[in-house]
Design a protein around this motif. Structure first.
Motif, PDB file in Angstrom:
ATOM      1  N   TYR A  49       0.941  -1.308  -0.094  1.00  0.00           N
ATOM      2  CA  TYR A  49      -0.461  -0.048   0.484  1.00  0.00           C
ATOM      3  C   TYR A  49       0.488   1.382   0.548  1.00  0.00           C
ATOM      4  N   ASP A  50       0.835   1.871  -0.719  1.00  0.00           N
ATOM      5  CA  ASP A  50       1.243   3.832  -1.135  1.00  0.00           C
ATOM      6  C   ASP A  50       0.935   5.047   0.052  1.00  0.00           C
ATOM      7  N   ILE A  51       1.442   4.823   1.051  1.00  0.00           N
ATOM      8  CA  ILE A  51       1.260   5.105   1.864  1.00  0.00           C
ATOM      9  C   ILE A  51       0.857   6.022   2.012  1.00  0.00           C
ATOM     10  N   ARG A  52       1.712   7.481   0.997  1.00  0.00           N
ATOM     11  CA  ARG A  52       2.238   8.456   0.670  1.00  0.00           C
ATOM     12  C   ARG A  52       1.848   9.079  -1.273  1.00  0.00           C
ATOM     13  N   GLY A  53       1.374   8.069  -1.483  1.00  0.00           N
ATOM     14  CA  GLY A  53       0.579   8.285  -2.799  1.00  0.00           C
ATOM     15  C   GLY A  53      -0.801   8.451  -2.678  1.00  0.00           C
ATOM     16  N   GLN A  54      -1.900   7.635  -1.511  1.00  0.00           N
ATOM     17  CA  GLN A  54      -2.944   7.736  -1.415  1.00  0.00           C
ATOM     18  C   GLN A  54      -3.276   9.066  -0.895  1.00  0.00           C
ATOM     19  N   ALA A  55      -4.673   9.318  -0.690  1.00  0.00           N
ATOM     20  CA  ALA A  55      -5.641  10.465   0.492  1.00  0.00           C
ATOM     21  C   ALA A  55      -5.463   9.968   1.661  1.00  0.00           C
ATOM     22  N   ASP A  56      -5.715   8.276   2.361  1.00  0.00           N
ATOM     23  CA  ASP A  56      -5.741   8.013   3.572  1.00  0.00           C
ATOM     24  C   ASP A  56      -3.995   7.218   3.738  1.00  0.00           C
ATOM     25  N   GLY A  57      -3.684   7.353   3.494  1.00  0.00           N
ATOM     26  CA  GLY A  57      -2.066   7.189   3.494  1.00  0.00           C
ATOM     27  C   GLY A  57      -1.454   7.875   5.026  1.00  0.00           C
ATOM     28  N   LYS A  58      -1.815   8.546   5.537  1.00  0.00           N
ATOM     29  CA  LYS A  58      -1.595   8.932   7.282  1.00  0.00           C
ATOM     30  C   LYS A  58      -2.388   8.412   7.971  1.00  0.00           C
ATOM     31  N   GLU A  59      -3.595   7.754   7.876  1.00  0.00           N
ATOM     32  CA  GLU A  59      -4.194   6.991   8.483  1.00  0.00           C
ATOM     33  C   GLU A  59      -3.451   6.142   8.564  1.00  0.00           C
ATOM     34  N   MET A  60      -3.967   5.100   7.190  1.00  0.00           N
ATOM     35  CA  MET A  60      -3.294   3.703   7.124  1.00  0.00           C
ATOM     36  C   MET A  60      -2.068   3.619   8.243  1.00  0.00           C
ATOM     37  N   PHE A  61      -1.282   4.354   7.221  1.00  0.00           N
ATOM     38  CA  PHE A  61       0.152   4.285   8.277  1.00  0.00           C
ATOM     39  C   PHE A  61       0.050   4.129  10.257  1.00  0.00           C
ATOM     40  N   PHE A  62      -0.061   4.805  10.589  1.00  0.00           N
ATOM     41  CA  PHE A  62      -1.654   4.754  12.436  1.00  0.00           C
ATOM     42  C   PHE A  62      -1.542   3.636  12.584  1.00  0.00           C
ATOM     43  N   THR A  63      -2.450   2.963  11.334  1.00  0.00           N
ATOM     44  CA  THR A  63      -3.205   1.884  11.216  1.00  0.00           C
ATOM     45  C   THR A  63      -2.769   0.457  12.058  1.00  0.00           C
ATOM     46  N   THR A  64      -2.024   0.707  10.629  1.00  0.00           N
ATOM     47  CA  THR A  64      -1.414  -0.449  10.564  1.00  0.00           C
ATOM     48  C   THR A  64       0.413  -0.759  10.538  1.00  0.00           C
ATOM     49  N   ARG A  65       0.859   0.497  10.160  1.00  0.00           N
ATOM     50  CA  ARG A  65       2.657   0.325   9.862  1.00  0.00           C
ATOM     51  C   ARG A  65       3.236   0.565  11.428  1.00  0.00           C
ATOM     52  N   VAL A  66       2.578   1.864  11.958  1.00  0.00           N
ATOM     53  CA  VAL A  66       2.900   0.913  13.481  1.00  0.00           C
ATOM     54  C   VAL A  66       2.479   0.417  14.339  1.00  0.00           C
ATOM     55  N   PRO A  67       1.432   0.120  14.738  1.00  0.00           N
ATOM     56  CA  PRO A  67       0.572  -1.134  15.081  1.00  0.00           C
ATOM     57  C   PRO A  67       2.194  -2.270  14.915  1.00  0.00           C
ATOM     58  N   ARG A  68       2.801  -3.404  13.500  1.00  0.00           N
ATOM     59  CA  ARG A  68       3.296  -3.535  13.149  1.00  0.00           C
ATOM     60  C   ARG A  68       4.640  -3.667  13.227  1.00  0.00           C
ATOM     61  N   THR A  69       4.938  -2.486  13.531  1.00  0.00           N
ATOM     62  CA  THR A  69       6.485  -2.838  13.765  1.00  0.00           C
ATOM     63  C   THR A  69       6.338  -2.564  14.906  1.00  0.00           C
ATOM     64  N   LEU A  70       5.577  -1.878  16.327  1.00  0.00           N
ATOM     65  CA  LEU A  70       5.840  -2.371  17.135  1.00  0.00           C
ATOM     66  C   LEU A  70       5.606  -3.647  18.089  1.00  0.00           C
ATOM     67  N   SER A  71       4.740  -4.233  17.531  1.00  0.00           N
ATOM     68  CA  SER A  71       4.587  -5.069  17.430  1.00  0.00           C
ATOM     69  C   SER A  71       6.133  -6.449  16.867  1.00  0.00           C
ATOM     70  N   LEU A  72       6.322  -6.152  16.288  1.00  0.00           N
ATOM     71  CA  LEU A  72       7.668  -6.910  15.709  1.00  0.00           C
ATOM     72  C   LEU A  72       8.660  -6.303  16.557  1.00  0.00           C
ATOM     73  N   MET A  73       8.923  -5.765  17.507  1.00  0.00           N
ATOM     74  CA  MET A  73       9.610  -5.132  18.376  1.00  0.00           C
ATOM     75  C   MET A  73       9.624  -6.276  19.678  1.00  0.00           C
ATOM     76  N   LEU A  74       7.883  -6.174  19.851  1.00  0.00           N
ATOM     77  CA  LEU A  74       8.028  -6.315  21.386  1.00  0.00           C
ATOM     78  C   LEU A  74       8.028  -8.173  20.831  1.00  0.00           C
ATOM     79  N   THR A  75       7.802  -8.702  20.511  1.00  0.00           N
ATOM     80  CA  THR A  75       7.463 -10.273  20.113  1.00  0.00           C
ATOM     81  C   THR A  75       8.843 -10.671  19.964  1.00  0.00           C
ATOM     82  N   GLY A  76       9.673  -9.704  19.296  1.00  0.00           N
ATOM     83  CA  GLY A  76      11.157 -10.300  18.870  1.00  0.00           C
ATOM     84  C   GLY A  76      11.515  -9.949  20.494  1.00  0.00           C
TER      85      GLY A  76
END
Length: 340
Positions: A49-76
């Motif tokens: 998903y192109d978070i920089r080229g879509q209108a809802d990119g910022k919302e998707m960034f904080f809804t999916t990308r940030v939780p995914r990265t944080l969960s990767l760190m905590l799980t690891g």
């Protein structure tokens, strides 16, 4: 006095330069922190998903990308710590949640919750996974006390046999009650479904990390055996119970939120102890960092190798982990053949 004794005893058979590693904020550690931050940034901006080229990119960034990265760190961090504590308590470098049956017990706990509650909440699934992880880990430690260990290979063999039995039971129950889809989705550990509202329980891992750090000296003494620990004033059974509870808590949370992540607890502690010795307190920050880096690297690869499709991260971890497992076995075999 207890702390000094633990430090002295933990140095037996470990790296003779270990006392130089007690300082945390060294240049290698600072560079490792920056490397983890760099991997985190790459993870945030990797995906179809192109978070920089879509209108809802910022919302998707904080809804999916940030939780995914944080969960990767905590799980690891969680799975690496669980492997470290298990290896210390059992005095065996081939032990981790995958090779002791703990993760299979978590799966059975999840399946049991689905049988009782048709649509269980994440909290209920997590509770079942933690409870069964504790039962399974306790049973494994109990078996070790009753088996005469003539080789370090016996420990993971016993754990994998126990895990295979539990996995067979889970499969049979799933087929009997037509719940095989729940089992299959759990065995395919993946972060693709992580989003806001589905990962927040992973923050409990921070509390687990703090507790392990506080109890590091006593866990180190417990790893030296019951006689040594008791002679130094440590209640061996109590500290083993605490270690089992912390392992079960970490593994159960990860199993409920993410799924099966094989061999992560085997790879990371072995690499850290190879360079830094066996002291739990000084190694714990390094184990957490390397656990984060390992799983983030595997997850990034899982997203880019066959883009726009995604490979389950458990597949990459299993491939890398099995190769490391074989290398450790070969190394131990060569060491056993080397005349002293």
């Amino acid at each position: 006095m207890l702390k000094n004794a633990a430090s002295q005893m933990a140095g037996v058979g470990s790296n003779p330069l270990r006392h130089h590693h007690n300082k945390l904020w060294t240049w290698p550690f600072i560079l490792a922190v920056f490397a983890i931050l760099a991997l985190g940034a790459i993870s945030l901006f990797t995906g179809v998903y192109d978070i920089r080229g879509q209108a809802d990119g910022k919302e998707m960034f904080f809804t999916t990308r940030v939780p995914r990265t944080l969960s990767l760190m905590l799980t690891g961090a969680a799975m690496a710590m669980a492997g470290l504590v298990m290896q210390l308590v059992t005095q065996n470098r081939l032990v981790e949640p995958t090779t002791t049956g703990t993760i299979e017990w978590s799966g059975l706990g999840l399946l049991s919750v689905y049988l009782i509650f048709p649509a269980p909440s994440l909290l209920l699934r997590m509770t079942g996974a933690i409870l069964f992880s504790f039962i399974g880990t306790s049973l494994f430690f109990l078996l070790l006390r009753r088996i005469k260990l003539r080789s370090s290979l016996i420990v993971p063999i016993v754990g994998m046999m126990l895990g295979a039995v539990i996995s067979a039971i889970s499969t049979f129950v799933g087929l009997l009650f037509q719940m095989t889809q729940n089992i299959e989705s759990w065995y395919i550990g993946s972060f693709s479904n992580v989003q806001i509202g589905r990962y927040e329980y992973l923050w409990i891992i921070v509390l687990v990390t703090v507790l392990i750090f506080i109890c590091a000296d006593r866990l180190t003494l417990a790893g030296l055996g019951q006689d040594v620990a008791t002679s130094l004033g440590v209640n061996y059974n109590r500290i083993i119970f605490l270690g089992t509870a912390l392992i079960s808590l970490a593994v159960g949370i990860v199993a409920a939120v993410i799924g099966n992540l094989p061999f992560l607890g085997l790879i990371v502690p072995n690499i850290v102890s190879m360079f830094r010795g066996d002291d739990l307190r000084s190694n714990l920050p390094w184990v957490c960092l390397l656990g984060m880096g390992t799983i983030m690297t595997c997850d990034i690869l899982s997203r880019v190798l066959i883009m726009p499709f995604e490979i389950p991260v458990s597949l990459i971890l299993g491939t890398v982990g099995s190769a490391v497992f074989i290398l450790i076995l070969l190394k131990q075999r060569r060491s056993a053949r080397t005349p002293r």
